[in-house]
Design an enzyme around this catalytic site. Structure first.
Site, PDB file in Angstrom:
ATOM      1  N   ASP A 145      49.957  29.005  27.534  1.00 26.78           N
ATOM      2  CA  ASP A 145      49.056  29.092  28.665  1.00 26.78           C
ATOM      3  C   ASP A 145      49.411  30.375  29.439  1.00 26.78           C
ATOM      4  O   ASP A 145      50.421  31.034  29.187  1.00 26.78           O
ATOM      5  CB  ASP A 145      49.144  27.829  29.533  1.00 26.78           C
TER       6      ASP A 145
HETATM    7  C1  GLC Z   1      44.638  28.844  32.812  1.00 27.30           C
HETATM    8  C2  GLC Z   1      44.542  27.419  32.349  1.00 27.30           C
HETATM    9  C3  GLC Z   1      44.098  27.285  30.917  1.00 27.30           C
HETATM   10  C4  GLC Z   1      43.172  28.434  30.557  1.00 27.30           C
HETATM   11  C5  GLC Z   1      43.988  29.712  30.604  1.00 27.30           C
HETATM   12  C6  GLC Z   1      43.135  30.947  30.298  1.00 27.30           C
HETATM   13  O1  GLC Z   1      45.748  28.999  33.651  1.00 27.30           O
HETATM   14  O2  GLC Z   1      45.682  26.588  32.527  1.00 27.30           O
HETATM   15  O3  GLC Z   1      43.462  26.011  30.793  1.00 27.30           O
HETATM   16  O4  GLC Z   1      42.647  28.246  29.250  1.00 27.30           O
HETATM   17  O5  GLC Z   1      44.635  29.884  31.854  1.00 27.30           O
HETATM   18  O6  GLC Z   1      42.178  31.120  31.284  1.00 27.30           O
END
Ligand code: GLC
Length: 747
Positions: A290
């Site tokens: 993440d």
């Molecule tokens: C965010 C979220 C995740 C998302 C990623 C990219 O912090 O936790 O669900 O896909 O970043 O945007």
């Protein structure tokens, strides 16, 4: 009463895998693997680490719509393997051309983006879609999202979010399928099928990404990013099944989560990312971290510096570093110093190249660089039609005293009151994760109701108050309008910003002065229909005690107004069922249906049993609850046998009769309870459901086949097992009621 027997066989899922055979693409042809190995042999260490580096585009990093010079130079040097947040078929095509023509290895890049519930055609938030209990429709909804994602040049969506959530204070409960592992598994698999289609090489398919692995929804106190501390048994029985179901449905990527689990951050956990995910489950795809989760291993204080964070993340099995650039900047030196084996880097690169092959990018790197598709597909009428059907089926009728709903067809004055009814809050109706949305694409509640206002009826509108600020509170004006009406429709709830990421709330009442406004409206003595919008269960005890009709409308997407009008005027008979428990108050949280008995289960007459002094143990509205404009009667449950051996299956049948005056759909739910076992078992667990349409007076026979796999659980040794003894079956229209029967599993 006409009796048309409908024989509906619902094969219960033996651990979900039954319906979705082990993904057909788990092993690539040996020739492809050989090609991958030959590419890796030609790559420098920096180029390998480049494949593991994902940077953010547009507003994530560059604050512009195009790559800056530094990033363009990185691309040419082979230091970027994938992008987050770059959209536009022309722009992704331009960037891909740089990678394919100006880098040494000419490896295509992947474009990832959060297409969670649609891109231009925003469908209801996933928690709303889960209320439909309609996997085929949820799959269709994901498919139109994939078509629109392909049209804007994206290859990979960071969805489905399959985190089980039992705590509505957590704002990301909006993004998943609620509290139940079975429903979450079935719908997670449906979304993977919808995104990836039957053939990932076909235009209109997107790589799916099951997230956030794992147990992100178990955050203590519902506070986002907070500590998760669960037993391995709870992890395996409740939180892990939907990820496994997504993989079994063919997902080639997972996203590792921010949270720790019992002392080990998921994004640095070898047990999770290698022992369980690769060795036990046989997953051969890739894991992307993440956003900055690799860097955050330092915040968790399990890495003293970024080099150590990079080594821990990559060695645990997290293949791509989303935007912290640690793998790229720190791991070449780590390999050269011997702190990290290059074979670990090679294995991660292999998984990334595997996914690029699976998506056909080596054969056609420009597969989604087709700008003409944007005009053809974005907000296509047929997409809007799916969004409207999805929204209709996402609506849950929570209460309907004296059949106040549906609103009578003609000659009435309706007072439409509330901040979420007007045209100035259309953006809020699409809910979280809808950044590309344009308010002008959204059908507001007032527009939807106006379009369907019956002949001779009149509509009066007043905003009444703001969603949360004190300013603009105008109950007097709203009450004056309401007094002129025959019925009041109050549209209240949460704004878009109140749910989703970083949106935990410690108070789940209607925000601002909305309840105060509602009380003023109720005091007029006029009948009130409350439409609740939002991304989570709210605490609605006063509303449930004082308002005759309550509709849970979540955030329904671009077709909100039309779908709500369809239901309010009875053109669609609501069929939604809650995928999550509604607590009476905050103090009851966490509260969920598949809880354990405890050693002192509640005995109403006995103070010394598990209870509160000030609130019942029962929820305000239970998991699986949802009313209809008609009514359904259930016959007694019949079993094909009173006992089975461990390898036999059992047929469970029930007849359901539409005893009302309208056609309607009922979600027939099957729950099982293992009455006595060597570990404590939930009081009941959802193991099957079927949505059936019945005409007035019609009787349908719904049949479930229970296989022994459905009876298994993790024993004291943490191995799956089935134990002899009695099992209780419950079949009904919610987790709180149902016809019962008992059968025995023989030794
Ligand atoms: C965010 C979220 C995740 C998302 C990623 C990219 O912090 O936790 O669900 O896909 O970043 O945007």
């Amino acid at each position: 009463m006409t009796k048309r027997t409908i024989f509906i066989a619902v094969m219960l899922l033996s651990g979900i895998a039954f319906l979705f055979p082990q993904s057909p693409v788990r092993k690539l042809p040996a020739s492809t693997e050989a090609r991958i190995d030959s590419i890796i042999r030609l790559m420098t260490l920096e180029e390998k680490l480049g494949q593991l580096n994902q940077i953010g585009g547009t507003w994530y990093d560059t604050k512009t719509e195009r790559l800056n010079e530094e990033q363009t130079a990185m691309l040419k040097a082979g230091q970027i393997g994938s992008f987050l947040g770059i959209t536009g078929a022309a722009e992704t095509g331009r960037i891909q051309r740089i990678a394919m023509e100006q880098s040494r290895m000419k490896i295509p890049v992947l474009f990832g983006y959060d297409i969670i519930h649609g891109y231009s055609t925003i469908t209801p938030i996933p928690l709303a879609e889960a209320s439909s209990w309609n996997p085929a429709l949820v799959e269709q909804s994901a498919h139109i999202a994939a078509l629109e994602g392909s049209a804007i040049g994206v290859h990979w969506t960071y969805a489905p979010m399959v985190d089980i959530a039992r705590d509505p204070r957590w704002g990301r409960i909006a993004e998943g399928s609620g509290e139940d592992p079975y429903l979450g598994s079935v719908l997670g698999a449906a979304r993977v099928r919808g995104f990836q289609g039957k053939d990932l090489l076909q235009y209109g398919s997107l790589l799916a990404c099951a997230k956030h692995f794992a147990a992100y929804g178990g955050a203590e106190a519902g506070r986002d990013y907070n500590t998760v501390d669960l037993s391995e048994r709870t992890l395996r029985e409740v939180y892990l099944p939907p990820y496994k179901a997504a993989i079994d449905a063919g997902a080639w990527t997972l996203m590792s989560s921010f949270n720790e689990i019992g002392g080990v951050p998921a994004s640095g956990s070898s047990w999770l990312m290698t022992d369980l995910l690769r060795k036990e489950w046989g997953f051969t795809g890739l894991v992307v971290s993440d956003y900055t989760a690799v860097m955050e291993l330092m915040n968790h204080r399990i890495a003293k510096d970024s080099t150590e964070a990079g080594i821990v993340g990559l060695s645990s099995g997290v293949d791509i570093d989303m935007v912290s650039r640690i793998y790229l900047r720190k791991l070449a030196a780590a390999v050269r110093s011997g702190a990290l084996a290059e074979s670990v880097v090679d294995e991660a690169v292999r998984r990334v190249l595997r996914v690029k092959f699976v998506y056909g990018l080596f054969d056609d790197p420009y597969r989604n660089a087709r700008p003409e598709k944007e005009k053809e597909l974005l907000l296509a009428p047929e997409h809007r039609a799916v969004a409207r059907t999805m929204a209709q089926q996402s609506i849950v009728l929570l209460k309907n005293e004296k059949e106040l709903l549906p609103l009578s067809k003609g000659g009435k004055t309706i007072a439409l009151i509330g901040p979420l009814a007007g045209n100035d809050h259309r953006r809020d109706l699409v809910g979280t994760w809808a950044w590309a949305q344009k308010p002008e694409h959204v059908v507001s509640v007032i527009d939807g109701i106006t379009a369907k206002l019956p002949k001779g009826s009149k509509l009066i509108y007043d905003k009444g108050c703001e969603i949360e600020s004190d300013s603009g509170y105008r109950a007097q004006k709203a009450v004056a309008a309401a007094k002129k009406a025959d019925v009041i429709v109050a549209v209240l709830g949460e704004a878009q910003r109140h749910s989703g990421e970083a949106a935990s709330r410690s108070n789940l009442d209607l925000p601002g002065r909305q309840r105060e406004l509602l009380k003023a409206l109720a005091a007029t003595g006029k009948p009130v229909v409350l439409v609740v919008m939002g991304g989570r269960p709210l605490t609605l005890q006063w509303e449930a005690d004082n308002i005759p009709a309550i509709v849970e409308a979540w955030h329904l997407g671009v077709e909100s107004g039309n779908a709500l009008a369809d239901v309010l005027f009875g053109d669609y008979n609501p069929s939604g069922k809650l995928p999550v428990t509604f607590p009476r108050n905050l103090g009851q949280i966490p509260i969920y249906y598949n809880h354990k008995s405890t050693g002192r289960p509640l005995v109403p007459t006995d103070k010394y049993t598990s209870r509160y002094l000030d609130v019942p143990n029962t929820p305000l509205f239970p998991f699986g609850h949802g009313l209809s404009y008609t009514s359904f009667q259930y016959s007694a449950v019949t079993l094909s046998s009173s006992s089975i051996t461990k390898d036999q299956s059992l047929t469970v049948s029930v007849s359901v009769t539409n005893s009302g005056k309208r056609a309607g759909e009922e979600v027939v739910q099957l729950y099982l309870r293992d009455d006595v076992a060597t570990v404590t078992r939930p009081v009941k667990e959802l193991k099957g459901f079927k949505k059936v349409m019945l005409q007035p007076g019609e009787t349908g026979t719904v049949t479930f086949t229970v296989t022994s796999e459905d009876l298994s659980f993790y024993g004291l040794d943490m191995k799956k097992r089935i134990e002899p003894g009695t099992f209780t079956v419950y079949v009904g229209g919610s987790s709180a009621d149902g016809q019962q029967a008992v059968f025995t599993v023989l030794p």
